[in-house]
Design a protein around this motif. Structure first.
Motif, PDB file in Angstrom:
ATOM      1  N   ARG B 386       0.758  -1.046   0.078  1.00 19.49           N
ATOM      2  CA  ARG B 386       0.025   0.059  -0.070  1.00 19.49           C
ATOM      3  C   ARG B 386       1.082   1.198   0.120  1.00 19.49           C
ATOM      4  O   ARG B 386       0.174   1.961  -0.397  1.00 19.49           O
ATOM      5  CB  ARG B 386      -0.895  -0.191   0.927  1.00 19.49           C
ATOM      6  N   ALA B 387       1.896   1.559   0.598  1.00 15.22           N
ATOM      7  CA  ALA B 387       2.868   2.251   0.857  1.00 15.22           C
ATOM      8  C   ALA B 387       3.570   2.716  -0.418  1.00 15.22           C
ATOM      9  O   ALA B 387       3.210   3.443  -1.038  1.00 15.22           O
ATOM     10  CB  ALA B 387       4.303   1.828   1.359  1.00 15.22           C
ATOM     11  N   ALA B 390       0.551   3.941  -2.710  1.00 14.81           N
ATOM     12  CA  ALA B 390      -0.170   5.564  -2.311  1.00 14.81           C
ATOM     13  C   ALA B 390       1.046   6.477  -1.990  1.00 14.81           C
ATOM     14  O   ALA B 390       0.709   8.126  -2.551  1.00 14.81           O
ATOM     15  CB  ALA B 390       0.261   5.552  -0.892  1.00 14.81           C
ATOM     16  N   MET B 403      -4.041   9.969   1.153  1.00 16.28           N
ATOM     17  CA  MET B 403      -3.649   9.806   2.700  1.00 16.28           C
ATOM     18  C   MET B 403      -5.435   9.234   2.732  1.00 16.28           C
ATOM     19  O   MET B 403      -5.761   8.178   3.435  1.00 16.28           O
ATOM     20  CB  MET B 403      -3.596  10.916   3.695  1.00 16.28           C
ATOM     21  N   LEU B 406      -5.531   5.564   1.798  1.00 14.53           N
ATOM     22  CA  LEU B 406      -4.986   4.926   2.923  1.00 14.53           C
ATOM     23  C   LEU B 406      -5.804   4.450   4.014  1.00 14.53           C
ATOM     24  O   LEU B 406      -5.720   3.440   4.434  1.00 14.53           O
ATOM     25  CB  LEU B 406      -3.788   5.172   3.247  1.00 14.53           C
ATOM     26  N   GLU B 407      -7.011   5.987   3.971  1.00 12.11           N
ATOM     27  CA  GLU B 407      -8.466   5.556   5.281  1.00 12.11           C
ATOM     28  C   GLU B 407      -9.050   4.372   4.826  1.00 12.11           C
ATOM     29  O   GLU B 407      -9.764   3.577   5.451  1.00 12.11           O
ATOM     30  CB  GLU B 407      -8.646   6.851   6.041  1.00 12.11           C
ATOM     31  N   CYS B 411      -6.240   0.834   5.929  1.00 11.30           N
ATOM     32  CA  CYS B 411      -5.205   0.835   6.559  1.00 11.30           C
ATOM     33  C   CYS B 411      -4.508   1.889   7.049  1.00 11.30           C
ATOM     34  O   CYS B 411      -5.078   3.034   7.301  1.00 11.30           O
ATOM     35  CB  CYS B 411      -4.160   0.936   5.167  1.00 11.30           C
ATOM     36  N   HIS B 412      -3.354   1.829   8.176  1.00  9.33           N
ATOM     37  CA  HIS B 412      -3.295   2.131   9.404  1.00  9.33           C
ATOM     38  C   HIS B 412      -1.484   1.868   9.699  1.00  9.33           C
ATOM     39  O   HIS B 412      -1.464   1.366  10.313  1.00  9.33           O
ATOM     40  CB  HIS B 412      -3.952   1.939  10.841  1.00  9.33           C
ATOM     41  N   PRO B 413      -1.686   2.409   8.616  1.00 13.02           N
ATOM     42  CA  PRO B 413       0.273   1.911   8.550  1.00 13.02           C
ATOM     43  C   PRO B 413       1.088   2.769  10.232  1.00 13.02           C
ATOM     44  O   PRO B 413       2.547   2.131   9.453  1.00 13.02           O
ATOM     45  CB  PRO B 413       0.338   3.140   6.934  1.00 13.02           C
ATOM     46  N   ALA B 414       0.601   3.524  10.323  1.00  7.78           N
ATOM     47  CA  ALA B 414       2.045   4.187  11.159  1.00  7.78           C
ATOM     48  C   ALA B 414       2.120   3.391  12.267  1.00  7.78           C
ATOM     49  O   ALA B 414       2.618   3.542  13.668  1.00  7.78           O
ATOM     50  CB  ALA B 414       1.053   5.745  11.621  1.00  7.78           C
ATOM     51  N   GLY B 415       0.281   2.590  12.631  1.00  8.79           N
ATOM     52  CA  GLY B 415       0.301   1.737  13.656  1.00  8.79           C
ATOM     53  C   GLY B 415       1.253   0.170  13.685  1.00  8.79           C
ATOM     54  O   GLY B 415       1.254  -0.257  14.317  1.00  8.79           O
ATOM     55  N   ALA B 416       1.493   0.247  12.264  1.00 10.32           N
ATOM     56  CA  ALA B 416       1.268  -1.293  12.043  1.00 10.32           C
ATOM     57  C   ALA B 416       2.833  -1.869  11.727  1.00 10.32           C
ATOM     58  O   ALA B 416       3.723  -1.031  12.781  1.00 10.32           O
ATOM     59  CB  ALA B 416       2.002  -1.219  10.352  1.00 10.32           C
TER      60      ALA B 416
END
Lengths: 375, 424
Positions: B386-387, B390, B403, B406-407, B411-416
């Protein structure tokens, strides 16, 4: 905008004579890639709320100090920066190492580009190795100085878990002497290893901070050489870079030496940590704070070095502009910060439509810097 | 195949070393396909090209050389195939001491080192002029010798009328085209030689004016400034005919935009450059019916090209990578380069007046990107993530939309957890 009461929000201010008293007041640099947020710093404000410190976004003199909350809504920022912001929000990161970890986590997913992704994954791997090395060094020295066996078991441990599991039983004999439970000592070792991973105990295998120091020393030596060879180099920029750089390097070398000396006395270190961990943390991470922000400058310099002859001379004013200011706790308040050059972006009339691409180029360059910063 | 894989996996330093060796090799063309594999990385690394005598030799007329291996269809530009017979002719007739001195001066220097290029050029250009004049005086005799050596002497003869006059102005042409301390020279600066070069020949030699103006318009980083100078000359000297060369260059660039793509990635980048150059030129001449018509036509072409570039150079290869579940770093860099090229085409098109085509093309891209992002979220580790999608969405649609995508895709990439990234 984030849900924040206007009464609680720190006021926005433009400070033209910003001279932080301490490293904490200076803040830790956040490796954002958006041009307007380049070299932005995060710090804890007087009210205990997080604040952002960045160069005057309008291009004039001074520093903008304002609330950290909602900084990504303030200007147009990259997806990478929004995720770094989110990560910092979630983890509560505030120091250079924590900020670097937050940025690594985002870059490791690929949001900072392929070079930063590779650098982040390698750095996470290296940090784990450095953590084990620091833990093993502390643990082994602690046992050795107490005349206890166990070094061979430590050497055979291949993972963080194996090392941690060894600690309580092997440390039990010295626990009474330290006045701490074996589990508490083991926990302290874990925390200390996290702080000391970047310091490294062995000069032959330089850890994070030592590598940052070496890169900064190279930058300063090369700027000095360029200034000696090329009379067209901006004298103000050269003087500022060498002045701030030399003080930074001297102090960082001293701080690293002191931190390594503390590693050699782990009993005292463990007891001091139990007594006042924030004071010990400040001592051990002083070199890290001193060098914070220099990786970006090194990257700018190296990128220019790959450009056409003369490019490094042209990048000097920008490095001057981005120099991490030294807090008064280091300078004693006797050094007045040099006047910074104007950094307003110039746009040619009739070519305004090209500004968007200048931003894209700046982001690409900042991503190269990111790969170095998080490495 | 193994060499290709090794080249793709090479570190930055290894790649720099390999390209440096290839660049200096006299038969570099034989490995051009291999270099193409890592071209996006080379561009990103800004690997300096080594200076050679041949590279300095062509500087005075470089603006007229067509890009890549294409054969120009306009009457201004020269195919690169003219270079081998030219180099052979020069090597045979130039003073060997001058050539040796030029090679010595070029040794270990970089092609972007302007003082070095000028120093090498000064040793060569007078000898090149003599060699070309000899060819001009005795075309048959020299052509036979070149043909015996396997060269296309006829092609060199055809291009002689363009190369020789510019070569006579070698130093002035080089000074106008080369950067100073790595910074491209703005022709409108008082110290820039462009204006005097053009004004100096506009009355006594219109043919030379046409060649100089075309070389500068095709090459300068500031084609709008060159156009302004030509426009000023047309107005102040009351010679509207001099604008003819601007129209010729604009037509040639328009033809470049419409030419079929040989290589999608590289083609997109070249199209983007042609698009930006074209609209930079015609926007200066807004209000002149001939150029306004060109701008309108260009906007239509750019709209089509944008749609094609997004579809064929970004979305289709992206979909293929998602389907394959494997994506190497170079493939991703190539996608990002194509997306940036598409944005340049879009910006040029918007400046030329088109808007609706871009909205439609972007709307179509948005739908596909969203679907691909969902597919990537379910895909195997090691595939395109996804990165990466994105980042492409950010280039094409902007960071707000990227963004939001992504949402929307959960996806909640910062918390992945970082382990996920490590696993990939």
């Amino acid at each position: 905008m984030p849900n924040i009461s206007p009464a609680l929000a720190p006021p926005r201010a433009l400070q033209t004579d910003f001279q932080p008293a301490t490293f904490l007041e200076r803040g830790a640099s956040v490796p954002f890639t958006s041009p307007l947020l380049q070299q932005a710093r995060i710090r804890l404000g007087a009210s205990g709320m997080r604040e952002i410190v960045l160069r005057n976004p309008a291009g004039g003199p001074g520093w903008y100090v304002g609330p950290w909350a909602g900084v990504t809504e303030m200007v147009r920022v990259t997806v990478h920066d929004r995720l770094v912001y989110k990560r910092i929000e979630e983890t509560g990161a505030i120091g250079p190492l924590e900020i670097r970890r937050a940025a690594r986590a985002v870059s490791a997913e690929g949001y900072g580009g392929q070079a930063a992704k590779a650098a982040a994954i390698a750095a996470i791997d290296a940090e784990e190795r450095e953590w084990r090395s620091a833990y093993a060094a502390l643990f082994g020295t602690l046992l050795g100085q107490a005349g206890l066996a166990g070094s061979d078991l430590i050497a055979k441990a291949h993972s963080r878990r194996e090392l941690i599991d060894l600690a309580p039983s092997l440390l039990a004999p010295i626990a009474p002497r330290l006045g701490l439970a074996p589990e508490a000592i083991a926990e302290t070792l874990e925390e200390l290893a996290t702080v000391l991973a970047g310091v490294g105990g062995n000069a032959d295998q330089p850890a994070q901070t030592q590598r940052d120091l070496a890169a900064t020393q190279r930058l300063i030596a090369e700027v000095r050489r360029l200034a000696g060879e090329d009379t067209r180099a901006d004298p103000d920029a050269v003087r500022a870079i060498l002045d701030v750089g030399e003080v930074t390097v001297t102090l960082a070398e001293d701080a690293l030496r002191r931190a390594r000396a503390e590693i050699a006395r782990p009993q005292a270190l463990v007891m001091a940590w139990a007594e006042n961990r924030s004071a010990v943390r400040a001592r051990l991470t002083r070199a890290e704070w001193l060098l914070d922000g220099w990786a970006t400058l090194v990257s700018l310099w190296m990128t220019a070095g790959n450009g056409a002859p003369g490019s490094q001379r042209h990048v000097l004013p920008e490095i001057h502009l981005l120099l991490p200011m030294l807090p008064r706790e280091v300078t004693g308040g006797t050094v007045q910060p040099a006047a910074l050059p104007c950094h307003a972006r110039t746009t040619v009339r009739g070519a305004e439509w090209l500004a968007e691409f200048a931003d894209a180029d700046a982001i690409a360059r900042n991503e190269r810097a990111l790969a170095r910063t998080i490495a | 195949m193994e060499i290709a894989v090794s080249l793709r996996n090479a570190s930055e330093d290894q790649l720099r070393a390999v390209i440096a060796v290839i660049d200096r090799h006299p038969r570099r063309a034989e490995v051009e396909d291999l270099v193409d594999l890592v071209r996006p990385r080379i561009a990103g690394l800004q690997i300096p090209r080594p200076l050679t005598a041949q590279r300095a030799l062509v500087v005075p007329f470089e603006g007229l050389l067509a890009g890549g291996d294409s054969v120009p269809r306009d009457g201004l530009r020269l195919p690169r195939a003219v270079l081998p017979p030219l180099f052979t002719l020069v090597r045979e007739r130039i003073d060997p001491a001058a050539w040796a001195e030029a090679e010595r001066l070029a040794d270990a220097r970089r092609a972007d080192d302007t003082p070095a290029v000028m120093a090498v050029g000064r040793r060569l250009w007078p000898g090149v002029v003599e060699a070309l004049e000899a060819f001009h005086d005795d075309p048959r005799g020299i052509a036979r010798a070149l043909a015996t050596a396997g060269h296309d002497a006829h092609l060199l003869g055809t291009c002689l009328g363009s190369i020789l006059p510019l070569m006579r102005l070698g130093e002035a042409m080089a000074a106008a085209q080369l950067p100073r301390s790595g910074v491209p020279l703005d022709p409108t600066l008082p110290t820039a030689p462009h204006r005097s070069l053009l004004v100096g020949c506009v009355q006594r030699n219109p043919g030379l004016f046409r060649l100089i103006a075309a070389a500068l318009l095709f090459r300068s980083e500031f084609p709008d400034s060159v156009t302004r100078i030509v426009r000023d000359i047309a107005t102040r000297l009351d010679r509207p005919a001099v604008l003819g060369v601007v129209a010729e260059v604009a037509d040639a660039l328009k033809a470049d935009l419409e030419a079929p793509l040989a290589k999608p990635g590289l083609g997109a980048e070249r199209r983007a450059q042609a698009a930006m150059r074209l609209v930079s030129i015609v926007s200066v001449l807004e209000g002149m019916p001939r150029f306004d018509a060109l701008a309108i036509e260009a906007s239509r072409i750019l709209g089509r090209q944008f749609t094609v570039t997004v579809r064929d150079s970004v979305i289709a290869p992206l979909a293929e990578l998602v389907r394959a579940g494997v994506a190497d770093a170079d493939a991703l860099r190539a996608l990002e380069a194509a997306a940036h090229a598409a944005k340049r085409i879009e910006a040029a098109g918007r400046l030329a007046g088109a808007t609706s085509t871009f909205k439609e093309a972007l709307a179509a891209a948005r739908q596909t990107v969203r679907a691909l992002m969902r597919a990537a979220a379910r895909g195997p580790a090691g595939g395109i993530g996804r990165a990466e999608i994105a980042r492409l969405a950010e280039i094409l649609l902007g960071s707000d939309e990227a963004m939001a995508l992504l949402e929307q895709t959960g996806c909640h990439p910062a918390g992945a957890p970082v382990e996920n990234a490590l696993a990939s």
